[in-house]
Every structure is written in C-alpha cells, then in structure tokens.
Scaffold this active site. Structure first.
Site, PDB file in Angstrom:
ATOM      1  N   LYS A 191       0.849  -1.197   0.000  1.00 22.14           N
ATOM      2  CA  LYS A 191       0.000   0.000   0.000  1.00 22.14           C
ATOM      3  C   LYS A 191       0.881   1.243   0.000  1.00 22.14           C
ATOM      4  O   LYS A 191       1.907   1.294   0.695  1.00 22.14           O
ATOM      5  CB  LYS A 191      -0.881  -0.024   1.254  1.00 22.14           C
ATOM      6  CG  LYS A 191      -1.932   1.092   1.314  1.00 22.14           C
ATOM      7  CD  LYS A 191      -2.816   0.931   2.564  1.00 22.14           C
ATOM      8  CE  LYS A 191      -3.918   1.984   2.625  1.00 22.14           C
ATOM      9  NZ  LYS A 191      -4.808   1.804   3.800  1.00 22.14           N
ATOM     10  N   SER A 204      -9.813   1.792   2.845  1.00 22.39           N
ATOM     11  CA  SER A 204      -8.934   2.517   1.962  1.00 22.39           C
ATOM     12  C   SER A 204      -7.904   1.678   1.219  1.00 22.39           C
ATOM     13  O   SER A 204      -7.355   2.128   0.222  1.00 22.39           O
ATOM     14  CB  SER A 204      -8.191   3.575   2.791  1.00 22.39           C
ATOM     15  OG  SER A 204      -7.321   2.960   3.727  1.00 22.39           O
ATOM     16  N   SER A 208     -10.037  -0.589   6.992  1.00 20.22           N
ATOM     17  CA  SER A 208      -9.429  -0.397   5.670  1.00 20.22           C
ATOM     18  C   SER A 208      -8.726  -1.611   5.069  1.00 20.22           C
ATOM     19  O   SER A 208      -8.377  -1.600   3.898  1.00 20.22           O
ATOM     20  CB  SER A 208      -8.431   0.771   5.711  1.00 20.22           C
ATOM     21  OG  SER A 208      -9.130   1.992   5.728  1.00 20.22           O
TER      22      SER A 208
END
Ligand SMILES: [Zn+2]
Lengths: 501, 495
Positions: free
Chosen positions: A79, A154, A178
């Site tokens: 990420k 997210s 997330s």
C-alpha cells in the site's frame, strides 16, 4: 505451471525447491499487472526493473547454495501509505506526488530481509481516508468483480490487485476497517492484527492510536505466512508490542471443536442487505458443522463506534497531517502576488500564511480537508471536553464491551459490511453514508483487538460477500486457524472474477 | 527580609520567571541525532526530527532521568504517571506542525528554590509551579530585510530536550531575579543537568512582571502583567525588569490601568537601547489544541527509580556551602564565593586544602590568585596550568618560610606562564633557597657591620632591626626578610 494459480505458500515452496525461479514468478505477475491494471488502476507505481533485479539476485543466491529468506521470491504489493526508500510514497495524495522517503517502513525492511519482492505500490484513499478508494488523487480503483463498482477502501488497490491475481499477497493498513472491508468487497482474505503487533514505523500516519498494518491474500494460510514475517517488536515504535511472535503457519491444524463464536444481535439491524445476511448465516452454519458453537453476545456500546471513530480519527489526523505545509517537502503552492495577494476573496496576513493555506488547499483532496477541519474543531478550546474527551470515554466503554464479550466467547463473528460492493459514485455525494461503510469494523480498532475478513458466499449478481471474525488481543493464531478451517471446508476464496481470469 | 520593598519606591515589583534549559544529553529527546552545538546547518537531523511521513518518536531515557534530577533538586513532587501531549501550531521551524510537550500532567510540580544574598540583602524562597519536559524547535533566520522575504531554517536544534521551569510570582526585585537565576544555574550545572550556556541557547528566560501599588485607602492596585522576552543574559534580565518596573509605574500614573482590564502584553527587551518594546500581538495563537500524543506511551516513575536518581545527585550548592565552611573552618562568605564558582573549583580547593592541611590559606590563594587569573584569562579550572599539587607545594613552602608571600606570588606567576613546578621556577629565577647555616652566617656578618643597630636593639628598640633587612637583601636577594629579622634578633639576644 502458472504462478498466478498458486498460493503464496506454494510459490515460496516451488521457488525453494527450484520448480520455479523467482524471475519467472515475478515476471508472470508483472505481466498480469501490465495486462490488467490499465483498467483496474490498483497500482500507483510498478517497479518492474527493481522487482526483476531483486528476483534475479535471489535466483543467483539460490543457485550458489546461499541461504534464502522465508518469503524468497514472493511478489508483494505494498500500500502506498508505507514508506519505501527506492519507490515513490504518495498516500494517493497530490500533497506527496513524487515524494521519495529516505527510509523503508519497518514492515518493508522485514519483507526485504525475508527476500520478498516488492512489485509496486498500491492505490488507496488519500491518506487512507475513505471506504471506496474514490478519494485517491490518482483515480479510483475498480473492483475486479465488476469494474463499475468500488473495491472498498482505503486499501482498495491492495485488495483489487490480489483479487485480480496481480500479486499473490499485498500489504494494507486498517484504521477503521481499511483492510477488512475492501478484502470483503473484493472476495479475498485480510487480517487486521492487534494494535501494536506490526510496527507502524514508516506507515504514514492517519490516526496513530488506530492504525495497524496487516496482510491481504487469497487465503488465511497465506496471511499467516506473511504475518510471521512482518509482526514483531520494533524499538522504533513505542506502541509496538514486545510479545513473542508465534509460528502462525504451524498453528492452523487444530480443529475448531469446542470453539465458541459470538453473534452480535445489533449486526442484524435494518441496513443489512438480505443477501449478505444469508451469506453470514451460512458461514455460522459452516462453523457449527466444524464443531464450533454459536452464542448471542452483546456489545452495548458498539453502536456508538462510528460516531466515536469519526471524532478520534479526525482529531489525530488533524495533528498528524499538520506537517504537510509546503515548507519542508511535498507540494508547495507557487508564490502568490505577495503579502496583500487575494485568493478566493481571502487576504493573507503574511506570505508564510499564504504559502501554508494555498499549499494545503491545493495539495489535499476534499475528504482529507473535511477530516482535518472536523478534528481541528473537536480539539479546539471549549469543544475538547464535549467531543474528544467524551469520545475517549466511549472508546474505553467499547474496549470493556469486548473484554466482557470475550469472557463468554472465543471469537465474535458477523458481516464485514452491510452491503456488497457499491457502484462508483454511488455514495460520493453523501459523506455520512460513506462513513457507515465502516459500521461493523471500526469497533475492532477502537478496542485495539484483531479481526479477519474472508469471503463466505456470493450474491446472485456475482459479488463477493465477506465474513468477519474478531478476537481478543493477540488472538491472531485463533483468527487465522478459524478462517483457515472455514477455507478448508468451503471454496468461496478460490473463486476468481470471470472477466479477469 | 525584603530589602527591595524597603527602598524608596512607592510600589512592590512582582516577578515570576519561565526558564527553559537544554538538558545535557548526547542525543535528542525523541531520536538518536546528536545535540552538539555549532554543527553545519541541518547536519544533525533524521526522519524523526525532520517530521518526515511515517516517522515515530521514541523517548530518550537519559533525558528523562536528567529532568528527574533537576526536579528532585528543586524539591518538586514527582508524578507517578506522566504523559506526552502535542502542542499544535504552524511554524517553519516546527517540522511536524506540533511540539511534543507536557500539558496537564507534567512529570513534576510544587517545588522551591531559595536564594540568599550573601551580603545579607535578602533571603527569598521561590516556589516552582511545575517542571516539564519538551522538545525544542529548530532555528529560523529571517532575511526579510534583504527584500527577498526568504527565511532559512536550521533543524539541528529541533528535538533537543528542554526542561521548562515555571516559578510562582515570588520574586520582589530585579536584583533578586538575577540572583535567583544565578542560583538556579549553579544548581543545574552542579547536577550536570545542563551547561546553562545562554550564548548557545541552552538557557532561556522569560519574565512576567507587574507592580503592586498601595493606595491611600489601603487597597493594593495591581498593574497588568507583562511578559518580557529576548533577554540574553542574567544582566539583561535585571536591566529589563528594572526598566519595566519604572515604565509600568509611569504608565500606571498616566492611565491607572489595572490587571484584568487589558490582555496580557508581551514586550521584547532591546538590549542596546535599554528599553522594552511592545511585540506584535499574535491573534488567536493561544489555542494549541493540546491532546495526548498517541505515538508515545505514558511514563511511570517508581520509588526505586527516584532513589537511584537521588543517590546520583551529590550535594546541591546550598548544602555544600555549609559543609565547606564547617569542614575547612572558612567563613560563610568564603564558602559562598567558592561554591558559586562551580563544582570544579570546589574540587580544586579541597584538593589544595587537603594537601596543605588548612582551609583558610588555601581559600585565600584560590580567591586572590587562582580565581582572579581565571577571570582575567576567561579560562576554566580544568585547563589551569597550576595543578592543585603544585599550588599546595608553593603554599607549603611559603608557610615554612622558604620565601615570603610576595616572592611566592612571583613564583606563582612564573608557574602560570611556564607551567613548570615550584622547584623548577625557583631554580630558573636563581632563587636559591637559603639554608639555615648560610642565613646565620649572613646575619652574623650583618651584626658585625652594624654595631649601632645592635646597640639600639639591645636598648629595647627592636624595630631598629628593620635596617638590617635591606642590607641582607643586597648580600643575597633570596633571603626571607622575616627570617633575617628573626635570626638577627635571636643572635643579639644570645650575645
Ligand atoms: Zn533526529
């Protein structure tokens, strides 16, 4: 042998045995990224050359008979909220466009030391604020099961890239859901470990007391494999836990006989989609068939979770994001007309204040600004006690709810999200509706415990349905064992999105 | 005793101080960067003190222990549980956009430090409201005068550990404020907590001051409190406070404005001009949105830890003064002078006094010769060329009468210049020590040559012997006048 068809565990074994070279493996995934990511937008940066060079070096070391790390040759997508010294780290924000940190996050250090191969940085909601990945400054990610739908967020890029077999495993971060929510919406497995189990050093902070890094993969067994590498004490993170890291992969065998799973009545409130409800009920039945028992439990304060979360997280974020002011790094607005310049009808008291305001005005997207304003307001003199201090009290009550519940049951089960993946644009006009996508996940972070989500069925329309298990602090071995047992008894996690495959 | 109140001023000056001292640690408060002063700009920085994304603070234990030492020496109550808070504000020398400090639960509070005027002018016990730890900001150098409006930022100092010490408004005159600061500095330097070097910014003082003015009706009128900043020496603190007291009295007479009628004013001290000037009002800057720093864990302190710190503290100056006076039989004034010079001077003194076997003479040499030289040269005792054993040797020889005190001073000066031993200097200056047999022979010679003086002495005029000394010096410049006199008198008596 198609590397994309193998589990992470099998890939590592194949490379170790010489059935597959690291270069072949990495190349296969890079080719899929090249072929598929143009439409999915799961990656913000792909490091083809770096990944192949690392893979070649691993192959050379294997040939020379030198020792290899536990994840040797395994492609990993990271990420874009984790710092990587050789790759851009942007948090999907214009504020950090092109920013290259001078250091690796602790998780990245551990991955590299284990000879994992970082193939690229994945798309996300800007600064991890969002539940649909539509808040990325570099365009939304599309859900591999239906490109018209959001992958969740997210960590949407990490979830989508695993779902589309562009990487066997990915690293995500979870502040209010997330990892688990996008894993659920994309039909993969995602683990949010206990707060402090994985070091936060080098994770660009959103809400420090809630943020936690975790693995996302196609199965619980693969999550266990990655967690073994990234978990552990880091003296550079004062909140990291000193407890010894168990051998998660070796603790999966024990059957679930006698396991007590809690079911929370509040999870079945009005908003729950009937198809999701059916999937969740069937999952409970699978666990019962495996020898577990299901019990109703109460989490009386969990209904205040979203409200509490949307005070604590923005308060911390308003302070954590103050450093992005254009003065030292990141986006800086071009100098204006000087001291008396007007911008949007606004006069600035000094060139410095103008630089701050315009750099932040231009660099941050609307959701980030909204949360900075919420947090700034809630921490202000005169409001602190009514908002932030009260939220901390409710947080303590929620934590106590979990402690009480775990006196009666070993794990708590339920839906990850109230609905399957929603359409892109469906909720962007209504921030409050978007905040409710975290309904079932935020309390885990507020309590600081762990949770895992994995697919437990599909809707008639072919969208994955996610199931969530939450456990007490440091119950990762049990969470992984329960999810792994479920995956030995079902095949939902093996399904691939047809359009992609 | 409040001497200042007894002066002719028609008001009492009320002063409280806020002192920031840099702790003497090798590394910063939350990262491993060096705290050394004077390095090239931005060379002692890392992701943590630069506030880079993803960086996390880790508390420096040594800094916390030093701060505990300071607080214990100030008689503070130590909190069993203390936490870190973020003070949020934007400024380019603050790269994170917040300073890590302590807000509502400082690690210590409720202490005091007494200062005594050695001349008997005052004794003042000053209350300490709180002592807390925080990180320093960087340094901004503005160049707006150049027309470019550019500022340069040096972050070497960012993250340096600071102890903030806040006093009660217990001081009653600028002189007291200066004396108290000297006492505080002495204490902190003794403890090794800080070098308190104001030039390098390791000690900074802000002062809050107002006047209490008795009214004819018996009421006390209080002037608005003014905070004074930009004072770069204890002398400027004294001058600024003295100036400010007069200014406030003039303003009071003109406006009759009392405390609470106007917002607190900040004034900067302009040292060359000798005035305080109103500083630009920072609008709404007071809302720092403090909240607990979620990146750090609370710190707990237990009795065992406190005992360890206490054991490592040594005698504070106030106690040492008494110990020294009693042990070496020197006056409280002399003990005060020595202690105020710092721990190294005291060690030097005790070394010399032990070797000589007497305090008073060692104290005299220290004060009249050693300290004067150090002052003139601006040097510290550890680089002083005359080591304690050499000074003790010299004092011992003077006491034995090998030479007189003024010759001793000459030898001391030469030892200072050359760094050589007493014996070497004596030899090089041709100061042969006159042995007793030679001295007796010389005196017999003198007496034979001066029958008149001998007769006078025998007639009871002992002072006539003084006439022999000049002649003796001519025969041998190394003779000790006192010894010549004494030997001659003995010889005459024996005649
Ligand atoms: Zn540093």
């Amino acid at each position: 042998m198609q590397p994309a068809d193998l589990s992470a565990t099998d890939i590592v074994a194949a490379i170790r045995q010489g059935d597959l070279t690291a270069v072949q493996c990495v190349e296969a995934f890079l080719d899929r990224i090249a072929r598929l990511d143009g439409s999915l937008n799961a990656f913000l940066h792909v490091d083809r050359d770096g990944a192949l060079a690392t893979a070649a070096a691993i192959d050379a070391r294997r040939k020379a008979g030198r020792p290899l790390g536990a994840l040797a040759g395994l492609p990993v997508a990271v990420k874009d909220a984790l710092c990587t010294a050789d790759l851009p780290t942007t948090c999907a924000s214009r504020m950090l466009a092109g920013f290259r940190p001078p250091y690796d996050a602790d998780t990245v250090v551990r991955l590299r030391a284990a000879d994992a191969v970082i193939v690229g940085k994945t798309n996300m909601d800007e600064f991890a604020m969002g539940g649909s990945n539509e808040n990325s400054a570099f365009g939304p990610v599309r859900n591999p099961w239906d490109p018209a739908r959001a992958p969740g967020g997210s960590s949407g890029g990490s979830a989508a890239c695993v779902a589309a077999d562009m990487a066997p495993v990915a690293i995500g971060s979870d502040t209010g859901g997330s990892i688990r929510q996008p894993a659920g919406l994309c039909g993969i497995t995602g683990l949010k470990p206990t707060y402090g189990r994985v070091s936060r050093r080098g994770l660009v902070a959103f809400a420090s007391s809630l943020d936690q890094i975790g693995p996302m993969a196609r199965s619980a067994a693969d999550c266990a494999l990655v967690l073994e590498t990234i978990a552990g004490h880091d003296p550079g993170d004062s909140t990291s836990l000193a407890d010894v890291v168990p051998r998660y992969t070796e603790l999966l065998e024990q059957p679930l006989t006698g396991l007590r799973i809690g079911r929370v009545r509040d999870h079945y409130a009005d908003g729950l989609d009937p198809e999701v409800r059916r999937g969740v009920d069937e999952a409970f039945a699978v666990f019962e068939a495996a020898g577990a028992t299901v019990h109703d439990v109460e989490l009386p304060h969990a209904k205040y979770g979203v409200a509490t979360y949307y005070l604590i997280a923005p308060c911390e974020a308003s302070s954590n994001l103050a450093r992005y002011d254009g003065a030292h790094y990141g986006h800086r607005a071009k100098p204006g007309e000087g001291h008396r310049a007007e911008s949007g009808g606004r006069r600035f008291e000094s060139p410095l204040v103008e630089m701050y305001c315009r750099s932040r005005g231009e660099g941050f997207g609307p959701e980030v600004k909204r949360r900075i304003m919420l947090g700034t307001y809630a921490l202000s003199a005169g409001y602190y006690d009514a908002y932030y201090a009260k939220a901390l009290k409710v947080r303590r009550l929620i934590r106590q709810d979990y402690l009480d519940a775990f006196q009666k049951v070993d794990l708590i089960g339920g839906p990850v999200s109230a609905t399957p993946a929603f359409r892109l644009g469906e909720k962007t006009g209504d921030p409050l509706a978007m905040y409710l996508v975290d309904l079932y996940t935020v309390a885990t972070n507020l309590a600081g415990v762990g949770g895992i989500s994995f697919p437990c069925g599909f809707t008639k329309g072919g969208l994955p349905i996610g199931f969530q298990l939450q456990g007490p602090a440091l119950a990762e071995p049990l969470l992984l064992r329960a999810a792994d047992r479920f995956q030995r008894l079902t095949e939902w996690h093996v399904r691939r999105p047809e359009r992609i495959a | 005793m409040t001497a200042s109140a007894a002066t002719s001023e028609p008001y009492t000056t009320v002063i409280g101080l806020e002192v920031h001292v840099q702790l003497q640690t090798r590394t910063k408060l939350f990262c491993g960067c060096s705290t050394r002063f004077g390095a090239a700009p931005n060379t002692q920085v890392c992701p943590v003190c630069l506030g880079l994304p993803g960086s996390l603070p880790v508390m420096n234990r040594t800094a916390f222990t030093l701060a505990l030492k300071a607080a214990l020496a100030l008689g503070c109550r130590i909190a069993a549980f203390t936490k870190w808070d973020r003070k949020n504000y934007f400024y380019p020398d603050l790269p994170k956009g917040y300073q890590i400090s302590q807000y509502d639960l400082p690690f210590s509070s409720d202490g005091h430090l007494e200062v005594t005027d050695p001349k008997g002018g005052f004794v003042r016990n000053v209350g300490i409201v709180r002592v807390h730890l925080e990180e320093d900001a960087g340094k901004s150098m503005h160049d707006e005068a150049a027309g470019t409006a550019d500022s340069r930022i040096d972050l070497n100092r960012a993250g340096t550990p600071l102890c903030e010490i806040v006093t009660q408004p217990d001081l009653r005159s600028p002189q007291e404020a200066r004396a108290w600061l000297n006492e505080l500095k002495l204490l902190l330097v003794y403890l090794g907590v800080s070098d308190c070097n104001m030039q390098e910014g390791s000690l900074r003082v802000d002062a809050n001051v107002n006047l209490h003015i008795p009214q004819p009706d018996g009421r006390i009128a209080k002037t608005p409190i003014v905070e004074i900043k930009n004072m770069n020496s204890f002398r400027s603190v004294e001058r600024a406070l003295a100036y400010e007291a007069v200014r406030q009295y003039d303003e009071w007479q003109a406006t009759k404005a009392e405390l609470g009628t106007t917002p607190k004013q900040t004034r900067g001290w302009d040292d060359p001009a000798g005035v305080t000037r109103a500083q630009r009002h920072k609008e709404e800057s007071s809302d720092y949105r403090y909240f607990p720093d979620p990146d750090l864990v609370p710190v707990t302190v237990d009795e065992r830890q406190l005992a360890e710190v206490r054991a490592s503290m040594g005698e504070p100056p106030a106690v040492l003064r008494g110990t020294l006076a009693a042990k070496w039989r020197i006056s409280p004034y002399d003990a005060d002078v020595l202690v105020n010079q710092g721990r190294d001077i005291v060690a030097y003194f005790e070394d010399v006094a032990t070797r000589v076997g007497e305090g008073k003479v060692a104290s005299n040499w220290l004060q009249q010769d050693v300290l004067r030289t150090l002052n003139e040269r601006g040097e510290s005792i550890d680089a002083f060329p005359v080591r304690p054993e050499a000074l003790a040797d010299l004092i011992g020889r003077v006491q034995k009468g090998e030479f007189d005190t003024s010759r001793g001073r000459e030898i001391f000066a030469e030892m200072l210049a050359s760094g050589r031993s007493v014996a070497d200097v004596v030899a090089s200056l041709g100061i042969a020590v006159v042995d007793d047999a030679d001295l007796v022979a010389l005196c017999r010679e003198l007496l034979a040559e001066n029958p008149k003086i001998v007769a006078d002495v025998r007639g009871g005029k002992e002072q006539a012997a003084a006439g022999l000394i000049g002649q003796a010096k001519k025969k041998n410049p190394n003779v000790n006048p006192a010894k010549v006199r004494q030997t001659c008198l003995e010889l005459i008596r024996a005649m």
